[in-house]
Each structure stands twice: as C-alpha cells, then as structure tokens.
Design a protein around this motif. Structure first.
Motif, mmCIF file in Angstrom:
data_model
loop_
_atom_site.group_PDB
_atom_site.id
_atom_site.type_symbol
_atom_site.label_atom_id
_atom_site.label_comp_id
_atom_site.label_asym_id
_atom_site.label_seq_id
_atom_site.Cartn_x
_atom_site.Cartn_y
_atom_site.Cartn_z
ATOM 1 N N PRO A 89 -0.903 16.383 -29.163
ATOM 2 C CA PRO A 89 0.263 17.051 -29.730
ATOM 3 C C PRO A 89 1.180 16.042 -30.408
ATOM 4 O O PRO A 89 1.544 15.037 -29.810
ATOM 5 C CB PRO A 89 0.944 17.674 -28.513
ATOM 6 N N ILE A 130 5.453 8.644 -31.117
ATOM 7 C CA ILE A 130 6.662 9.442 -30.945
ATOM 8 C C ILE A 130 7.806 8.543 -30.512
ATOM 9 O O ILE A 130 7.718 7.855 -29.501
ATOM 10 C CB ILE A 130 6.455 10.537 -29.874
ATOM 11 N N PHE A 166 6.470 16.074 -19.036
ATOM 12 C CA PHE A 166 5.965 16.810 -20.206
ATOM 13 C C PHE A 166 4.476 16.516 -20.426
ATOM 14 O O PHE A 166 3.660 17.414 -20.596
ATOM 15 C CB PHE A 166 6.772 16.423 -21.445
ATOM 16 N N GLY A 184 4.533 20.766 -29.057
ATOM 17 C CA GLY A 184 3.960 19.436 -29.252
ATOM 18 C C GLY A 184 5.042 18.399 -28.979
ATOM 19 O O GLY A 184 6.230 18.729 -28.914
ATOM 20 N N THR A 185 4.625 17.146 -28.819
ATOM 21 C CA THR A 185 5.582 16.122 -28.403
ATOM 22 C C THR A 185 6.731 15.951 -29.391
ATOM 23 O O THR A 185 7.879 15.794 -28.996
ATOM 24 C CB THR A 185 4.866 14.774 -28.234
ATOM 25 N N ALA A 186 6.409 15.987 -30.689
ATOM 26 C CA ALA A 186 7.443 15.763 -31.696
ATOM 27 C C ALA A 186 8.500 16.858 -31.618
ATOM 28 O O ALA A 186 9.701 16.599 -31.721
ATOM 29 C CB ALA A 186 6.816 15.723 -33.082
ATOM 30 N N TYR A 240 9.015 18.737 -28.939
ATOM 31 C CA TYR A 240 9.631 18.653 -27.605
ATOM 32 C C TYR A 240 10.822 17.699 -27.598
ATOM 33 O O TYR A 240 11.896 18.034 -27.120
ATOM 34 C CB TYR A 240 8.593 18.223 -26.567
ATOM 35 N N VAL A 241 10.633 16.492 -28.160
ATOM 36 C CA VAL A 241 11.741 15.541 -28.117
ATOM 37 C C VAL A 241 12.870 15.946 -29.062
ATOM 38 O O VAL A 241 13.968 15.430 -28.968
ATOM 39 C CB VAL A 241 11.335 14.059 -28.383
ATOM 40 N N ARG A 242 12.593 16.856 -29.968
ATOM 41 C CA ARG A 242 13.681 17.323 -30.834
ATOM 42 C C ARG A 242 14.239 18.677 -30.371
ATOM 43 O O ARG A 242 14.854 19.400 -31.146
ATOM 44 C CB ARG A 242 13.230 17.379 -32.289
ATOM 45 N N CYS A 286 5.147 18.167 -38.126
ATOM 46 C CA CYS A 286 6.108 17.473 -37.286
ATOM 47 C C CYS A 286 7.370 17.060 -38.044
ATOM 48 O O CYS A 286 8.392 16.778 -37.439
ATOM 49 C CB CYS A 286 5.463 16.254 -36.643
#
Lengths: 597, 163
Positions: A200, A431, A445, B91-93, B95-97, B134
C-alpha cells in the motif's frame, strides 16, 4: 512525430486522470480544431510524469514548458495564449517553493534535477497506446539485436555482467535467475511478470505499465528467448484497469507488428503472452504463492526449494521477475552491461524507482541512481516536509520494511545498506512521516495489514501477527505495560525465525524498527500513558484554558455527550469522565482555548 | 457470512447462461477458477452461495474449493454491494494523511461499519488498499469516481451528491 511543430503532452496516469486530465485532452483538441491547428500541434496522452503532487501536468514541447494543476477550463488559455500567441501562461507554471519564481523549463526543477530515468525512460514522454512512438525511441531494437546477433547464453551473460538485481524486493541477481531457468531441462518453460503490486502506498509498477507497456512486452520476449520459453504470463492486479487495458493494447499491436507471436521478426523464435488477473492478496507477491494463484488456487506459498526456476507454473520451470526489473532489460542490452554498471553502487548497479508519499511536499514517482542518499530524495527531490513540520521517519519497503530516522538520512540507498539499517528496499514505497505521526500507531497500522493479509498456512504468521497487532492495540489505547514491550520483541524474533515465507519473516520489521528507533515513544505510551505525537485518542486529554476561553458556549453545544459545562461569557470546563475525546470542541473553538495533550 | 445472507436466492437464468457460455468457451478449464470467478462477479455483481454451488457443479469440483478461493481473495464479495459503493483508501500514504478520520466520518454519517450496506441498499462502505493515486491522498472512491484530498468536513457533501 515529424510533421507536427509542437506537442502538448498531457499526463494520463491514474492520479491525473482522477483529476480530469482526459477532459483536458479533449478541450485542448477541440480548441486546436477551432484555431485550425490540429495538423500542426499534436496532443498526446502520456504515462505518469511522476510529479503527482501538482497534477494534472501538461507539458508543451519543444520548449519543455511545464504546467501544473491544470483544470479542464485552462485548456483554452493554453492554446490561445501559449500555442497561438507564443506567450506562456504564467499562472500555471510551476513556482519554485524557495524563490517563488516561476520555472519555465522542467529541466530546472529540483524535482527532476537529481533524477535519472532508466526504467521510466518513456513514461511521460510517449503515448503508451502508440507502438510507433515506442519504436521511434529504439523500442524493440534490443529484441531484434538479441534474436539475430546473440545466443541465449550471451544474453544471460550480458544481464549477469550488468549486475541487475530484482527490483521487486529481494534484490536477487536477475542474470543468475535466468541462468537457473535456462539450465532446467523441460519441454515447456514459462516467463512470468509479477505485476501484483500489493504494497500500500506504492505505484511504480502500475505507472510503468500505464506509461510504457511495450518495454515490458519486449523484455518478456527477450527473457523467453534467453531461458528457452515460448509462453509468458503477466500476473496483474484486477484493481488496475487502466494498466490492463494499455498492456492488452500493447500486446495486440506488438503481435500485429511481428514482435510477438509466431516466428518473431522472421526468426524461429515464437513467444506468446497472456494476462492473468490477481484478486487482491498481498501474499501473491511471493513467487510461489503467485504461481498457485495463477493455477486458480488459493495463493498460499510453498517451501523453496524447489525454486520456480526448476518447478513452477504447472510444475514447469518458470522465471518470475517484477515489472521494474523487466523495464530495465531492453536498455541494458542496447547500451551494454558496462554502461549500466557505471550507474549506481558497486553491489547495486543501476537506478531504483520510488513512490514518494506521505508528509512530503512533492508526492510522486521518482527514479534515482542507487547510492543517492535519503536526504537527497526527501529534501532535494521531495522538497522537504509538508507545512514546515519536522521530519521524523521514513518508512521504506512497505509492510515488510522498517522506519528509518534522522540519523540514517545520509545513508546511500541500495539493497544492502537498507537491510543493514533494519529496513529493506522492498518494491520501492517510501512514506515520509513528520512529528505528528505516532510510531506505535504506525507499527499497528502495518501489523493490522499483515494480520489481514496473512494467508493462514503457517502458525507463526497466522497467530503471531494477530498477537503482535493485539499488543500494539493495547499499547496505543493506554492499556499497555512495560512487559508488553518485551513480549513484542520476543514474539517478533520468533516470527522472523519460524515463518514459512517472506511475508511472515518480514512482518515484524515495522515493530522492531520502531521499537529500536523510538523506544522512548513506546515507553511514554506504557509508562506515562501519553502519546507524545498526540495521535492516540485514548491517551489524549482535552482541557480548556480558562485564560483564553471567552465563554462563547460553542464547545458545549457541539459536544455530542454534553461533557462541557459553563456559564455564558465565563470559562467552560470539560468533565474528563464523560469526555469521549472526539475532538469536536477542539476543532470548533474560535479562540483556540482548548488544548490537546 | 451471517445466517440471513445465505438464505436461498434465485439466480437470474439469463445471467447464468451468459456465465455458462463463458465457461464452455474456455479451451482448457483447468486452472481457470479465478478467471471464472472474475467473470461471475462481473455479471452478477457478487458471488452468493448459490452461484458458488453452480460453478462448482459446472467445473466438477467441490464447493469447498470454490468457497476456499472466493474467501481467500479480497476482490471477491459474497454480499451485494450498495448502489454507490464508497471505498476509502487505507493505503499507507492515505493513512498518514488522515484517511482514518475520513473513514470514521463516513461511518458516523452513514451509521455503517466497513463492509456493511445501508438498509435502503444505496451505500456500502469499504476500505481498500491503495488505488495508486497517492498524490491525491487521502483518496475516496464512490463507484468509479475518485475524490482527492478528502477531509472529514467534505464527507457530508460527498454523500449528498448521491442522495
């Protein structure tokens, strides 16, 4: 391309298409027709330019003008001002964030200066739906050279000499893999392209397939010739409809032009490619799991050996490489192994594509020589941290990787250095996180992800990831103890040593790397029951500063559980026993009198 | 699967013919189970128990094998989706936003948990893993339409568009 005087390239990557870039193409075309310029100016929908942060991107050639955040309505101005009158549209030009000056030529943008495009050489340059544009950029020339001038052994030698390592994550030498497949004796062999990008936050393979599908078709045919296979399969995520459509078109066109199918370029070599759909399972990135999935089974991995190069698809020797690895093949054979070896580091020659995302100014797709430092990637190319916040960590390698910190910023990136630092290259997701990101939450997460994606075949992964994820849930919700931290470590080591496949063996990496680099943050959670980043809601306390509060009653009215009381025009207070920490009051207070701690 | 969702339903005969034609048209059915399930979901929208039984019979394999594959892959659904499936990228991108806050707001507004559908069949709420956009994080998809840079404040407006 010669009869046109100008070209307007419009990004057709997934991000830009989501921002209506197809409508931009249509509007520009219509406007050109109105001005009777359709014979002189060509509009091309290309693959990803990489600068996704400021999409949709429109580039005008030959002067390299780089327009950002273009809207469909801007099309008229671009045509009437720039193309007709020769005046650049200033307001759409990219502005340098430092000097605030407009940059007219994309070559001068910091984002592109340190990049070197090998795998992405055609992305954002050619129309992926037009085989002739690929041919004009020396496309299929390597295939022709290989089939007419080289023996399969010479091809493998050249790839071995180049030092190319698998870009999917493991970094296994590609030439060696090909040699194993070549040496396996069988009446039938397969070439498989792994396009099941499940990490992801990573979109490298997708962008290559969308922007330059022919390079993959060409490379697979070359691989087929080298190992002695006549059939190729592309295993691709069903969630990538655009990539599938462009790849299918590329395959059809290649067949029509004689680059694919029977007797390629009039030689005895025949090669056919077929697309197989994945169905959303992260573990299928592991090659044995991928092969089982292609056979219509559950995508569960099996113990290696036997390696797929001996016994793979339907028990036949199978060579599996990922998209980016294949994208490097044609150009290595064209320019030679020595050229390739000069780029990058000694042990990891060449470049690597990264999907740069998270709390960074320039989100996008980048390609840099191996050995570039994290600092250069994050601060020079990536433009630093968003909103002037402080850099905290960068996560590489997705759910199998780890978090690197400030002290690792000057590490030259290659396969081995990242592993030494407790992370890994992975497929290239990167990331970036800032001071507001809570590291135990980040670990949670990733563990929730692997817990869900664990195929369930082996116990350490099936149960171990669940236990890790439960422990992290406790820690982030204020129920953690110091004993839990020891348990996290112990369990992580056990899983690493005993899990069956790469997914399980690397699943504890996000836990271990955050524990090692941010131990004090974990301790704050379990000992002081505080979240220093202010992200774990259960550990937060909202308090009203009586000095700043003007008693406007907004907070008391928005509170869903009536936890806030106070008289009009007098300081209010929050009853901590009732407060559910939803943050509504914090968001709405006009005088910022509410503190979050 | 809850008990109610596996109560017998009648499959549309015309759609079944379409699927059978697809299966019959395959030169080699060995190993094609996943392709067949993709086709079946494309035709029916989801893969109810009856459909899985039908496919098993047609291919002469145990239903348990079909169910094993269907339940393994996240792309396959055993329950019908709402008219407007809302997918929040986790997705991680994203999630962190702040994707989690966006997802929570959808849950609150629609009174749904992830994987559920509103009683009127209009909306279903899903979370997905990375749409590869992303640069637009956090991303929400409603049907095929992509919304970028979504904040919790925008959620109400997005839902309104489809009401």
């Amino acid at each position: 391309m010669s009869k046109y005087k100008m070209h307007v390239l419009v990004c057709g990557g997934t991000g830009c298409i989501s921002s209506e870039s197809e409508k931009i193409v249509k509007n520009i075309q219509e406007c050109l027709i109105q001005h009777k310029l359709e014979e002189e100016v060509q509009v091309v929908q290309t693959g990803c330019f990489g600068f996704c942060e400021k999409g949709p991107i429109v580039k005008v050639l030959p002067d390299n003008t780089f327009y950002v955040q273009v809207k469909p309505d801007d099309a008229i101005e671009i045509v009437e001002e720039h193309i007709v009158k020769g005046r650049k549209v200033d307001r759409l030009l990219y502005k340098d964030p430092g000097s605030k000056k407009a940059i007219e030529d994309s070559k001068h943008m910091d984002f592109y200066k340190k990049q070197m495009r090998i795998a992405l050489r055609n992305c954002g340059f050619v129309n992926p739906n037009n085989i002739e544009e690929y041919i004009a950029r020396n496309g299929y020339y390597a295939l022709g050279k290989v089939l007419t001038e080289m023996t399969p052994e010479q091809v493998i030698d050249e790839i071995k000499k180049s030092g190319l390592r698998g870009r999917g994550g493991g970094g296994f030498p590609t030439g060696l893999k090909w040699e194993f497949s070549r040496k396996s004796k069988s009446d039938k062999k397969y070439v498989v392209c792994n396009a099941d990008e499940g990490d992801p936050g990573a979109f490298m393979d997708r962008s290559i397939l969308e922007g330059d599908p022919h390079s993959i078709v060409e490379a697979m045919a070359i691989c087929g010739y080298a190992i002695g296979a006549d059939e190729g399969k592309v295993y691709i995520r069903a969630e990538y409809p655009l990539a599938i459509q462009r790849l299918q078109k590329a395959m059809n066109d290649a067949e029509e032009y004689g680059f694919l199918g029977d007797h390629i370029l009039g030689t005895d070599f025949s090669f056919h490619i077929e697309i197989r759909y994945g169905a959303g399972a992260f573990v299928c990135g592991e090659e044995t799991a991928l092969i089982h999935s292609m056979e219509g089974e559950r995508g569960e991995p099996t113990i290696k050996p036997p390696f797929p190069s001996e016994s793979g698809f339907w028990g036949k020797p199978t060579n599996v490489n990922n998209v980016e690895t294949f994208a490097n093949i044609p150009i290595i054979l064209l320019k030679g192994a020595d050229w390739f070896r000069k780029i990058g580091t000694k042990k990891s020659p060449g470049t690597k594509v990264f999907a740069l995302a998270g709390k960074i100014n320039n989100v996008g797709l980048i390609e840099v020589p191996m050995g570039t430092t994290l600092r250069e990637v994050i601060f020079d190319i990536g433009g630093g941290i968003k909103d002037g916040k402080k850099f905290k960590a960068v996560q590489t390698g997705g759910p199998s990787g780890g978090c690197l910190t400030e002290k690792d910023l000057d590490t030259p990136i290659d396969f081995d250095t990242l592993v030494e630092k407790g992370s890994m290259m992975g497929s290239g997701g990167m990331i970036v996180m800032d001071e507001d990101d809570c590291m135990p939450s980040v670990a949670k997460f990733y563990l929730e992800f692997t817990e869900e994606e664990s195929c369930g075949k082996c116990t350490p992964c099936r149960i171990g990831t669940k236990r890790l994820s439960e422990l992290l849930k406790k820690i982030t919700s204020g129920q953690g103890t110091e004993a839990h931290l020891q348990e996290l470590r112990r369990l992580s080591v056990v899983i690493k040593e005993t899990a069956l496949c790469g997914l399980g063996q690397t699943a504890p990496n996000p836990v271990l790397s955050t524990l090692n680099n941010f131990e004090e943050e974990y301790i704050a959670h379990v000992k002081d029951h505080q979240c220093p980043a202010g992200q774990c809601t259960a550990l937060l306390q909202y308090k009203i500063d009586p000095e700043t509060c003007v008693g406007c009653t907004v907070c008391a009215r928005v509170c869903p559980v009536n936890a806030i009381t106070g008289e009009r025009k007098k300081p209010h207070s929050i009853d901590q026993k009732i407060c559910i920490k939803c943050g509504s009051c914090y968001d709405r207070c006009p005088t910022h009198a509410i503190e979050k701690r | 699967m809850s008990a109610s969702s596996i109560s017998d339903i009648k499959l549309d005969q015309e759609k079944l013919h379409q699927l059978d034609d697809f299966i019959d048209g395959m030169s080699n059915q060995k190993g094609e189970l996943i392709s067949i399930l993709h086709k079946a979901q494309e035709i029916f929208g989801y893969l109810p128990k009856e459909l899985q039984q039908h496919i098993a019979k047609k291919l002469n394999i145990p239903v348990s094998k079909v169910y094993g594959v269907v339940s393994f892959y996240s792309f396959f659904n055993m329950e019908p989706k709402g008219e407007h499936p809302i997918s929040v990228c986790m997705g991680t991108a994203c999630y962190v936003r702040g994707a989690e806050k966006v997802l929570n707001e959808f849950k609150k507004q629609l009174n749904l948990e992830v994987g559920e559908t509103t009683p009127d069949g209009k909306f279903s709420l899903l979370s997905l893993r990375c749409v590869g956009a992303c640069g637009l994080a956090p991303v929400v998809m409603v049907g095929e339409k992509v919304y970028g840079h979504v904040t919790p404040e925008m959620v109400k407006e997005i839902i309104k568009e489809y009401k």
